[in-house]
Design an enzyme around this catalytic site. Sequence first.
Site, PDB file in Angstrom:
ATOM      1  N   GLU A 108       0.806  -1.241  -0.148  1.00  7.57           N
ATOM      2  CA  GLU A 108       0.080  -0.040   0.001  1.00  7.57           C
ATOM      3  C   GLU A 108       0.822   1.206  -0.131  1.00  7.57           C
ATOM      4  O   GLU A 108       1.914   1.415   0.544  1.00  7.57           O
ATOM      5  CB  GLU A 108      -0.924   0.109   1.357  1.00  7.57           C
ATOM      6  CG  GLU A 108      -1.949  -0.879   1.079  1.00  7.57           C
ATOM      7  CD  GLU A 108      -1.832  -1.730   2.389  1.00  7.57           C
ATOM      8  OE1 GLU A 108      -1.290  -1.660   3.217  1.00  7.57           O
ATOM      9  OE2 GLU A 108      -2.834  -2.859   2.417  1.00  7.57           O
ATOM     10  N   TYR A 120       7.594   1.997  -7.678  1.00  6.47           N
ATOM     11  CA  TYR A 120       6.976   0.975  -7.770  1.00  6.47           C
ATOM     12  C   TYR A 120       6.636   0.605  -9.162  1.00  6.47           C
ATOM     13  O   TYR A 120       6.719  -0.701  -9.792  1.00  6.47           O
ATOM     14  CB  TYR A 120       5.805   0.647  -6.914  1.00  6.47           C
ATOM     15  CG  TYR A 120       5.867   1.021  -5.330  1.00  6.47           C
ATOM     16  CD1 TYR A 120       7.118   0.054  -5.109  1.00  6.47           C
ATOM     17  CD2 TYR A 120       5.439   1.740  -4.655  1.00  6.47           C
ATOM     18  CE1 TYR A 120       7.318   0.297  -3.506  1.00  6.47           C
ATOM     19  CE2 TYR A 120       5.566   2.080  -3.416  1.00  6.47           C
ATOM     20  CZ  TYR A 120       6.538   1.141  -2.819  1.00  6.47           C
ATOM     21  OH  TYR A 120       7.183   1.347  -1.474  1.00  6.47           O
TER      22      TYR A 120
HETATM   23  C1  LIG Z   1      10.606   5.631  -2.580  1.00  6.10           C
HETATM   24  C2  LIG Z   1      12.240   5.654  -2.466  1.00  6.10           C
HETATM   25  C3  LIG Z   1      12.277   4.456  -1.595  1.00  6.10           C
HETATM   26  C4  LIG Z   1      12.977   5.290  -3.743  1.00  6.10           C
HETATM   27  O1  LIG Z   1      14.409   5.075  -3.365  1.00  6.10           O
HETATM   28  P1  LIG Z   1      15.569   5.520  -4.190  1.00  6.10           P
HETATM   29  O2  LIG Z   1      16.649   4.463  -3.952  1.00  6.10           O
HETATM   30  O3  LIG Z   1      15.564   6.935  -4.816  1.00  6.10           O
HETATM   31  O4  LIG Z   1      14.770   4.544  -5.535  1.00  6.10           O
HETATM   32  P2  LIG Z   1      15.775   4.058  -6.877  1.00  6.10           P
HETATM   33  O5  LIG Z   1      16.987   4.900  -7.074  1.00  6.10           O
HETATM   34  O6  LIG Z   1      16.011   2.705  -6.620  1.00  6.10           O
HETATM   35  O7  LIG Z   1      14.738   4.265  -8.156  1.00  6.10           O
HETATM   36  C5  LIG Z   1      14.374   5.516  -8.656  1.00  6.10           C
HETATM   37  C6  LIG Z   1      13.190   5.530  -9.226  1.00  6.10           C
HETATM   38  O8  LIG Z   1      12.089   5.703  -8.427  1.00  6.10           O
HETATM   39  C7  LIG Z   1      11.283   6.797  -8.885  1.00  6.10           C
HETATM   40  N1  LIG Z   1      11.557   7.984  -8.165  1.00  6.10           N
HETATM   41  C8  LIG Z   1      12.400   8.060  -6.782  1.00  6.10           C
HETATM   42  N2  LIG Z   1      12.518   9.385  -6.514  1.00  6.10           N
HETATM   43  C9  LIG Z   1      11.439   9.947  -7.455  1.00  6.10           C
HETATM   44  C10 LIG Z   1      11.194  11.278  -7.342  1.00  6.10           C
HETATM   45  N3  LIG Z   1      11.538  12.316  -6.534  1.00  6.10           N
HETATM   46  N4  LIG Z   1      10.337  11.837  -8.118  1.00  6.10           N
HETATM   47  C11 LIG Z   1       9.657  10.943  -9.193  1.00  6.10           C
HETATM   48  N5  LIG Z   1      10.196   9.590  -9.138  1.00  6.10           N
HETATM   49  C12 LIG Z   1      11.010   9.235  -8.339  1.00  6.10           C
HETATM   50  C13 LIG Z   1      11.495   6.913 -10.410  1.00  6.10           C
HETATM   51  O9  LIG Z   1      10.821   6.030 -11.141  1.00  6.10           O
HETATM   52  C14 LIG Z   1      12.993   6.657 -10.231  1.00  6.10           C
HETATM   53  O10 LIG Z   1      13.362   6.107 -11.756  1.00  6.10           O
HETATM   54  P3  LIG Z   1      14.549   7.217 -12.669  1.00  6.10           P
HETATM   55  O11 LIG Z   1      15.454   7.529 -11.494  1.00  6.10           O
HETATM   56  O12 LIG Z   1      14.946   6.297 -13.689  1.00  6.10           O
HETATM   57  O13 LIG Z   1      13.605   8.289 -13.024  1.00  6.10           O
HETATM   58  C15 LIG Z   1      12.572   6.928  -1.601  1.00  6.10           C
HETATM   59  O14 LIG Z   1      12.308   7.981  -2.503  1.00  6.10           O
HETATM   60  C16 LIG Z   1      12.206   6.944  -0.356  1.00  6.10           C
HETATM   61  O15 LIG Z   1      12.859   6.535   0.763  1.00  6.10           O
HETATM   62  N6  LIG Z   1      11.192   7.827   0.019  1.00  6.10           N
HETATM   63  C17 LIG Z   1      10.660   8.183   1.116  1.00  6.10           C
HETATM   64  C18 LIG Z   1      10.111   6.766   2.080  1.00  6.10           C
HETATM   65  C19 LIG Z   1       8.776   6.279   1.209  1.00  6.10           C
HETATM   66  O16 LIG Z   1       8.025   7.192   0.734  1.00  6.10           O
HETATM   67  N7  LIG Z   1       8.781   4.902   1.072  1.00  6.10           N
HETATM   68  C20 LIG Z   1       7.526   4.300   0.292  1.00  6.10           C
HETATM   69  C21 LIG Z   1       6.383   4.082   1.500  1.00  6.10           C
HETATM   70  S1  LIG Z   1       5.138   3.377   0.535  1.00  6.10           S
END
Ligand SMILES: CC(C)(COP(=O)(O)OP(=O)(O)OC[C@H]1O[C@@H](n2cnc3c(N)ncnc32)[C@H](O)[C@@H]1OP(=O)(O)O)[C@@H](O)C(=O)NCCC(=O)NCCS
Length: 150
Positions: A108, A120
């Site tokens: 979720e 995702y």
């Molecule tokens: C969601 C999260 C875990 C992604 O972690 P990450 O290590 O940056 O992700 P990755 O580098 O493996 O993947 C990057 C992809 O995620 C998406 N993404 C990550 N940050 C993004 C942003 N600020 N805006 C848009 N897309 C984003 C994109 O699809 C991106 O791909 P791209 O770089 O080719 O555009 C991180 O942003 C986070 O910790 N957020 C806060 C906690 C949270 O919301 N967790 C989910 C709860 S359901």
Amino acid sequence: MQKVKILKLSPEDAQLLQKCAELEKICIPEEAWSLESFRSEAGKPSGFVLAALEENRKLAGFLTASCILDTADLTNIAVAPEYRRRGIAGLLLKKLCAEIGKVSLFLEVRESNLPARSFYQKHGFEQVGIRKNFYQHPDENAILMKLESE
Ligand SMILES: CC(C)(COP(=O)(O)OP(=O)(O)OC[C@H]1O[C@@H](n2cnc3c(N)ncnc32)[C@H](O)[C@@H]1OP(=O)(O)O)[C@@H](O)C(=O)NCCC(=O)NCCS
């Protein structure tokens, strides 16, 4: 990206579990788990707490999940702000999929959490439902997503 190692934590990894709980308070304060919840998940046969560690063992991110029979739930994923957009969440998800094998993986996510929803979708999750006002503080719908892992 610097070399990052993914470790499956056990309840004995007290310091790293503590760091996961601290990181979650920064990244997802509304739904942050207690240290005890992390420890309990790490100790269950069905539970997973995966940590992404930099070469100096600094915690860059973590994921929690549970898997029973052919269904799994991804309950938390977070990457420290300074490590984002470097593929670390992708590495955590890949490791989870390798551990759980072929199952239906559900999660979720807050409707407004566009970075997470984009992450995702990029990794093959599809929207399969909406839970109205599932979250509180603030009230918000949850988007239910599913991945058929290989
Ligand atoms: C969601 C999260 C875990 C992604 O972690 P990450 O290590 O940056 O992700 P990755 O580098 O493996 O993947 C990057 C992809 O995620 C998406 N993404 C990550 N940050 C993004 C942003 N600020 N805006 C848009 N897309 C984003 C994109 O699809 C991106 O791909 P791209 O770089 O080719 O555009 C991180 O942003 C986070 O910790 N957020 C806060 C906690 C949270 O919301 N967790 C989910 C709860 S359901």
